[in-house]
Motif scaffolding. Structure first.
Motif, PDB file in Angstrom:
ATOM      1  N   LEU A 123       9.397 -23.880 -51.425  1.00 47.85           N
ATOM      2  CA  LEU A 123       8.670 -22.628 -51.230  1.00 47.85           C
ATOM      3  C   LEU A 123       7.199 -22.843 -51.538  1.00 47.85           C
ATOM      4  O   LEU A 123       6.854 -23.614 -52.444  1.00 47.85           O
ATOM      5  CB  LEU A 123       9.231 -21.537 -52.141  1.00 47.85           C
ATOM      6  CG  LEU A 123      10.548 -20.925 -51.729  1.00 47.85           C
ATOM      7  CD1 LEU A 123      11.014 -19.929 -52.780  1.00 47.85           C
ATOM      8  CD2 LEU A 123      10.440 -20.238 -50.386  1.00 47.85           C
ATOM      9  N   PRO A 124       6.337 -22.170 -50.812  1.00 52.28           N
ATOM     10  CA  PRO A 124       4.901 -22.295 -51.102  1.00 52.28           C
ATOM     11  C   PRO A 124       4.583 -21.826 -52.519  1.00 52.28           C
ATOM     12  O   PRO A 124       5.276 -20.989 -53.088  1.00 52.28           O
ATOM     13  CB  PRO A 124       4.246 -21.365 -50.073  1.00 52.28           C
ATOM     14  CG  PRO A 124       5.274 -21.120 -49.029  1.00 52.28           C
ATOM     15  CD  PRO A 124       6.606 -21.312 -49.672  1.00 52.28           C
ATOM     16  N   LYS A 125       3.530 -22.370 -53.077  1.00 56.96           N
ATOM     17  CA  LYS A 125       3.124 -22.007 -54.442  1.00 56.96           C
ATOM     18  C   LYS A 125       2.702 -20.543 -54.531  1.00 56.96           C
ATOM     19  O   LYS A 125       2.685 -19.951 -55.597  1.00 56.96           O
ATOM     20  CB  LYS A 125       1.968 -22.896 -54.899  1.00 56.96           C
ATOM     21  CG  LYS A 125       2.282 -24.375 -54.849  1.00 56.96           C
ATOM     22  CD  LYS A 125       2.905 -24.829 -56.112  1.00 56.96           C
ATOM     23  CE  LYS A 125       3.009 -26.347 -56.102  1.00 56.96           C
ATOM     24  NZ  LYS A 125       4.300 -26.821 -56.425  1.00 56.96           N
ATOM     25  N   SER A 126       2.372 -19.933 -53.396  1.00 56.98           N
ATOM     26  CA  SER A 126       1.911 -18.547 -53.397  1.00 56.98           C
ATOM     27  C   SER A 126       3.042 -17.539 -53.599  1.00 56.98           C
ATOM     28  O   SER A 126       2.784 -16.368 -53.846  1.00 56.98           O
ATOM     29  CB  SER A 126       1.198 -18.238 -52.072  1.00 56.98           C
ATOM     30  OG  SER A 126       2.095 -18.389 -50.986  1.00 56.98           O
ATOM     31  N   VAL A 127       4.305 -17.979 -53.519  1.00 53.86           N
ATOM     32  CA  VAL A 127       5.438 -17.071 -53.695  1.00 53.86           C
ATOM     33  C   VAL A 127       5.572 -16.720 -55.167  1.00 53.86           C
ATOM     34  O   VAL A 127       5.700 -17.594 -56.021  1.00 53.86           O
ATOM     35  CB  VAL A 127       6.743 -17.700 -53.162  1.00 53.86           C
ATOM     36  CG1 VAL A 127       7.924 -16.814 -53.467  1.00 53.86           C
ATOM     37  CG2 VAL A 127       6.645 -17.953 -51.678  1.00 53.86           C
ATOM     38  N   ASP A 128       5.527 -15.435 -55.471  1.00 52.29           N
ATOM     39  CA  ASP A 128       5.609 -14.941 -56.845  1.00 52.29           C
ATOM     40  C   ASP A 128       7.029 -14.456 -57.118  1.00 52.29           C
ATOM     41  O   ASP A 128       7.543 -13.610 -56.398  1.00 52.29           O
ATOM     42  CB  ASP A 128       4.620 -13.792 -57.048  1.00 52.29           C
ATOM     43  CG  ASP A 128       4.650 -13.234 -58.462  1.00 52.29           C
ATOM     44  OD1 ASP A 128       5.004 -13.982 -59.396  1.00 52.29           O
ATOM     45  OD2 ASP A 128       4.318 -12.051 -58.631  1.00 52.29           O
ATOM     46  N   VAL A 129       7.669 -15.006 -58.142  1.00 53.05           N
ATOM     47  CA  VAL A 129       9.011 -14.569 -58.531  1.00 53.05           C
ATOM     48  C   VAL A 129       9.033 -14.169 -60.013  1.00 53.05           C
ATOM     49  O   VAL A 129      10.044 -14.287 -60.672  1.00 53.05           O
ATOM     50  CB  VAL A 129      10.077 -15.662 -58.242  1.00 53.05           C
ATOM     51  CG1 VAL A 129      10.284 -15.838 -56.768  1.00 53.05           C
ATOM     52  CG2 VAL A 129       9.707 -16.972 -58.906  1.00 53.05           C
ATOM     53  N   SER A 130       7.917 -13.665 -60.503  1.00 54.56           N
ATOM     54  CA  SER A 130       7.803 -13.354 -61.927  1.00 54.56           C
ATOM     55  C   SER A 130       8.696 -12.193 -62.359  1.00 54.56           C
ATOM     56  O   SER A 130       9.095 -12.115 -63.515  1.00 54.56           O
ATOM     57  CB  SER A 130       6.352 -13.043 -62.278  1.00 54.56           C
ATOM     58  OG  SER A 130       5.898 -11.939 -61.514  1.00 54.56           O
ATOM     59  N   ALA A 131       9.028 -11.279 -61.449  1.00 51.54           N
ATOM     60  CA  ALA A 131       9.871 -10.138 -61.808  1.00 51.54           C
ATOM     61  C   ALA A 131      11.353 -10.425 -61.611  1.00 51.54           C
ATOM     62  O   ALA A 131      12.192  -9.633 -62.017  1.00 51.54           O
ATOM     63  CB  ALA A 131       9.475  -8.913 -60.987  1.00 51.54           C
ATOM     64  N   CYS A 132      11.683 -11.547 -61.002  1.00 46.56           N
ATOM     65  CA  CYS A 132      13.086 -11.886 -60.723  1.00 46.56           C
ATOM     66  C   CYS A 132      13.771 -12.346 -61.999  1.00 46.56           C
ATOM     67  O   CYS A 132      13.245 -13.172 -62.736  1.00 46.56           O
ATOM     68  CB  CYS A 132      13.169 -12.966 -59.658  1.00 46.56           C
ATOM     69  SG  CYS A 132      12.429 -12.474 -58.110  1.00 46.56           S
ATOM     70  N   ARG A 133      14.942 -11.797 -62.244  1.00 43.73           N
ATOM     71  CA  ARG A 133      15.720 -12.165 -63.421  1.00 43.73           C
ATOM     72  C   ARG A 133      17.181 -12.232 -63.059  1.00 43.73           C
ATOM     73  O   ARG A 133      17.627 -11.433 -62.270  1.00 43.73           O
ATOM     74  CB  ARG A 133      15.544 -11.133 -64.543  1.00 43.73           C
ATOM     75  CG  ARG A 133      14.158 -11.060 -65.113  1.00 43.73           C
ATOM     76  CD  ARG A 133      13.854 -12.313 -65.932  1.00 43.73           C
ATOM     77  NE  ARG A 133      12.664 -12.180 -66.719  1.00 43.73           N
ATOM     78  CZ  ARG A 133      11.442 -12.495 -66.294  1.00 43.73           C
ATOM     79  NH1 ARG A 133      11.269 -12.942 -65.082  1.00 43.73           N
ATOM     80  NH2 ARG A 133      10.405 -12.363 -67.083  1.00 43.73           N
ATOM     81  N   PRO A 134      17.968 -13.132 -63.602  1.00 33.59           N
ATOM     82  CA  PRO A 134      17.603 -14.256 -64.448  1.00 33.59           C
ATOM     83  C   PRO A 134      17.021 -15.394 -63.617  1.00 33.59           C
ATOM     84  O   PRO A 134      17.399 -15.581 -62.463  1.00 33.59           O
ATOM     85  CB  PRO A 134      18.934 -14.667 -65.077  1.00 33.59           C
ATOM     86  CG  PRO A 134      19.961 -14.265 -64.098  1.00 33.59           C
ATOM     87  CD  PRO A 134      19.418 -13.049 -63.408  1.00 33.59           C
ATOM     88  N   ILE A 135      16.103 -16.143 -64.223  1.00 37.05           N
ATOM     89  CA  ILE A 135      15.520 -17.315 -63.578  1.00 37.05           C
ATOM     90  C   ILE A 135      15.505 -18.456 -64.594  1.00 37.05           C
ATOM     91  O   ILE A 135      15.482 -18.213 -65.803  1.00 37.05           O
ATOM     92  CB  ILE A 135      14.092 -17.054 -63.055  1.00 37.05           C
ATOM     93  CG1 ILE A 135      13.159 -16.607 -64.174  1.00 37.05           C
ATOM     94  CG2 ILE A 135      14.094 -16.053 -61.924  1.00 37.05           C
ATOM     95  CD1 ILE A 135      11.697 -16.520 -63.765  1.00 37.05           C
ATOM     96  N   PRO A 136      15.531 -19.690 -64.123  1.00 36.75           N
ATOM     97  CA  PRO A 136      15.477 -20.811 -65.062  1.00 36.75           C
ATOM     98  C   PRO A 136      14.179 -20.803 -65.855  1.00 36.75           C
ATOM     99  O   PRO A 136      13.111 -20.549 -65.322  1.00 36.75           O
ATOM    100  CB  PRO A 136      15.543 -22.044 -64.147  1.00 36.75           C
ATOM    101  CG  PRO A 136      16.168 -21.552 -62.887  1.00 36.75           C
ATOM    102  CD  PRO A 136      15.734 -20.133 -62.747  1.00 36.75           C
ATOM    103  N   GLY A 137      14.286 -21.020 -67.145  1.00 32.98           N
ATOM    104  CA  GLY A 137      13.122 -21.121 -68.017  1.00 32.98           C
ATOM    105  C   GLY A 137      12.547 -19.802 -68.490  1.00 32.98           C
ATOM    106  O   GLY A 137      11.479 -19.789 -69.084  1.00 32.98           O
TER     107      GLY A 137
END
Length: 183
Positions: A123-137
């Motif tokens: 995925l491009p670096k511009s894709v924001d997944v900061s609100a997605c949960r659960p995520i690794p890390g």
């Protein structure tokens, strides 16, 4: 005659994968590698969560048992949010995050659809997944199995699960619940 039959079988395509699905009740079958990968990801409860979309019929049936839960299901239905029952309990508190997650996942799907066939599949670096949960890390308990118990019984999860208080302190208490106090 047997030799002819065995040669014919050698010319046939071998099954892609012999797959086992399920943890407690195991079910084995032959499948495509893509099906294998998706089902294994769904089995990993720390990576993905099963979510459902409510229908008006579902909400009407829930009203007969629990009007408050039906009201929360109506909120999920009105916003077209797939939720699990743990998120449904807290939907009034976490609705802004779920709406942001929905937007971010939609943008990520569009970016993934634009990737060329044959790779590279990053995925491009511009894709924001900061609100997605659960995520690794992730450094908080949002979207995890511990979110509901922490909201219902603040501080109790820190006693039961070692290290949860440290995770919440690292996150600065941004779990959407009351911060855990050390005794």
């Amino acid at each position: 005659m047997a030799f002819v039959r065995s040669l014919r079988r050698c010319g046939e395509k071998v099954p892609d994968i012999f797959m086992q699905f399920g943890l407690e009740q195991q079910f084995r079958f032959v499948s495509h590698p893509g099906v294998f990968a998706v089902s294994k990801i769904l089995e990993m409860r720390t990576i993905s969560q099963m979510r459902a979309n409510f229908t008006e019929e579902n909400i009407e049936k829930i009203k007969g048992f629990d009007p408050d839960l039906a009201r929360k299901a109506q909120i999920a239905y009105d916003n077209k949010l797939p939720v699990n029952f743990q998120q449904l309990e807290l939907i009034e508190d976490i609705l802004p995050r779920l709406l942001d997650e929905k937007k971010q996942l939609g943008a990520a799907r569009e970016s993934a659809a634009k990737l060329p066939a044959g790779g590279p599949y990053e995925l491009p670096k511009s894709v924001d997944v900061s609100a997605c949960r659960p995520i690794p890390g992730q450094k908080d308990i949002q979207g995890t199995l511990m979110e509901l118990p922490e909201a219902k019984y603040p501080g109790l999860t820190a006693k039961v699960v070692p290290g949860i208080a440290q995770v919440q302190q690292i996150a600065g208490g941004s779990s959407g619940t009351a911060p855990v106090k050390k005794e």
